[in-house]
Design a protein around this motif. Structure first.
Motif, mmCIF file in Angstrom:
data_model
loop_
_atom_site.group_PDB
_atom_site.id
_atom_site.type_symbol
_atom_site.label_atom_id
_atom_site.label_comp_id
_atom_site.label_asym_id
_atom_site.label_seq_id
_atom_site.Cartn_x
_atom_site.Cartn_y
_atom_site.Cartn_z
ATOM 1 N N PHE A 1 112.216 -9.906 71.727
ATOM 2 C CA PHE A 1 113.274 -9.185 72.424
ATOM 3 C C PHE A 1 113.630 -7.884 71.703
ATOM 4 N N LYS A 2 114.148 -6.937 72.467
ATOM 5 C CA LYS A 2 114.596 -5.672 71.890
ATOM 6 C C LYS A 2 115.751 -5.913 70.926
ATOM 7 N N LEU A 3 115.762 -5.137 69.859
ATOM 8 C CA LEU A 3 116.887 -5.169 68.934
ATOM 9 C C LEU A 3 118.025 -4.314 69.477
ATOM 10 N N LYS A 4 119.244 -4.727 69.188
ATOM 11 C CA LYS A 4 120.445 -4.008 69.619
ATOM 12 C C LYS A 4 121.205 -3.573 68.369
ATOM 13 N N THR A 5 121.310 -2.273 68.168
ATOM 14 C CA THR A 5 122.074 -1.745 67.047
ATOM 15 C C THR A 5 123.482 -1.417 67.522
ATOM 16 N N VAL A 6 124.468 -2.044 66.902
ATOM 17 C CA VAL A 6 125.884 -1.834 67.226
ATOM 18 C C VAL A 6 126.499 -1.006 66.102
ATOM 19 N N ILE A 7 127.128 0.093 66.483
ATOM 20 C CA ILE A 7 127.641 1.051 65.495
ATOM 21 C C ILE A 7 129.100 1.384 65.786
ATOM 22 N N CYS A 8 129.908 1.439 64.740
ATOM 23 C CA CYS A 8 131.244 2.045 64.859
ATOM 24 C C CYS A 8 131.565 2.713 63.524
ATOM 25 N N HIS A 9 132.225 3.839 63.572
ATOM 26 C CA HIS A 9 132.541 4.553 62.335
ATOM 27 C C HIS A 9 133.873 4.036 61.769
ATOM 28 N N TYR A 10 133.930 3.985 60.436
ATOM 29 C CA TYR A 10 135.146 3.485 59.802
ATOM 30 C C TYR A 10 135.964 4.600 59.150
ATOM 31 N N ASP A 11 135.425 5.807 59.097
ATOM 32 C CA ASP A 11 136.205 6.897 58.515
ATOM 33 C C ASP A 11 137.225 7.399 59.529
ATOM 34 N N GLU B 1 131.647 10.088 60.375
ATOM 35 C CA GLU B 1 131.534 10.481 61.788
ATOM 36 C C GLU B 1 132.428 11.662 62.106
ATOM 37 N N GLU B 2 133.614 11.671 61.524
ATOM 38 C CA GLU B 2 134.568 12.729 61.848
ATOM 39 C C GLU B 2 134.095 14.110 61.386
ATOM 40 N N LEU B 3 133.135 14.152 60.478
ATOM 41 C CA LEU B 3 132.631 15.434 59.997
ATOM 42 C C LEU B 3 131.847 16.179 61.058
#
Length: 275
Positions: A58-68, A110-112
């Motif tokens: 199966f395809k991999l699912k990358t879950v991302i969220c920034h913490y800065d 991310e904010e950069l």
């Protein structure tokens, strides 16, 4: 809001919080292992699941969220709420004894990328690493500002106009899967609309399709959609106008957002697409 948040949330949005340490401590206390991936001065947090959680079928699912967050703002919605929602997903998946094919990253910097080149965004080095390792076929889902409202909003397809044929097709396929996900979890309560870039900008710049999901109150979504129909795409939702200010605080989060996100993340984790 009627609190659905753990006490650690207050530590996370405190003025001088060590947000990386709070995430790692929260997960470690619940048996979840993490690693720090340091790239070009930014520290990304990677969640380690057992190898048995993955199948090449199966395809991999990358879950991302920034913490800065932006200095001077509590950052309750941008992006603390999503961090805790995804931390809790990590805890559930860590206890799950089956295949889920989910990778989780909490990204730094991310904010950069807001007012500078996307190459200055912290996740650009991460996306570049993905590209260098040949990891270009993951479904990449970026969750940003998911603590206010109960209407799911995904980034729209218009950016395909700037993509080449094959990349546009891969991005369109990811959008199809994302729309099916939202349709199954929150029928009649989701939209596809233009939105500010998040960590998806770095992945798109590296030729890796990535979609953003956020939440908004229904009244704000409807107002924004009407403004787009009249060509006034600068009439941003009030929730977005709170970003990077003192108003992005815990009091402006909504309880229903966390219930929506729990269903959405669980359904995403258990979804399967043949590789």
């Amino acid at each position: 809001m009627n609190s659905v948040l753990p006490r650690e949330f207050d530590d996370f949005i405190a003025q001088n919080a060590d947000r990386l340490a709070v995430i790692r401590s929260y997960l470690q206390a619940r048996g979840v292992t993490t690693n720090i991936i340091s790239l070009e001065g930014k520290n990304h947090i990677f969640v380690r699941f057992p190898q048995s959680s993955y199948s090449p079928m199966f395809k991999l699912k990358t879950v991302i969220c920034h913490y800065d967050r932006v200095e001077g703002s509590p950052g309750a919605n941008d992006n603390s709420a999503a961090c805790f929602q995804i931390m809790d997903l990590a805890c559930r998946l860590n206890a799950f004894r089956g295949v889920h094919n989910v990778r989780i990253f909490f990204t730094d910097g991310e904010e950069l990328g807001g007012h500078a080149s996307v190459k200055e965004q912290g996740s650009y080095a991460l996306a570049t690493l993905y590209r260098r390792l040949g990891i270009t076929k993951d479904d990449v889902y970026v969750f940003d500002s998911c603590g206010r409202g109960d209407i799911a909003v995904m980034s729209d397809r218009q950016i395909t106009q700037k993509m080449n044929g094959n990349f546009a097709r891969l991005y369109s396929d990811l959008c199809d899967r994302t729309e099916n996900l939202l349709r199954s979890v929150c029928p009649n309560q989701w939209f596809s609309l233009p939105m500010p870039y998040s960590d998806n900008a770095s992945f798109l710049a590296c030729g890796i399709p990535a979609v953003v999901i956020t939440l908004l109150p229904r009244s704000e979504v409807e107002m924004y959609a009407r403004s787009l129909m009249t060509g006034k795409d600068d009439n941003f939702p009030p929730t977005w106008k709170m970003f990077h200010s003192k108003y992005d605080c815990k009091a402006n989060l909504t309880k229903e957002s966390f219930a929506v996100m729990s269903r959405l993340l669980d359904t995403l984790a258990l979804s399967r697409t043949m590789a």
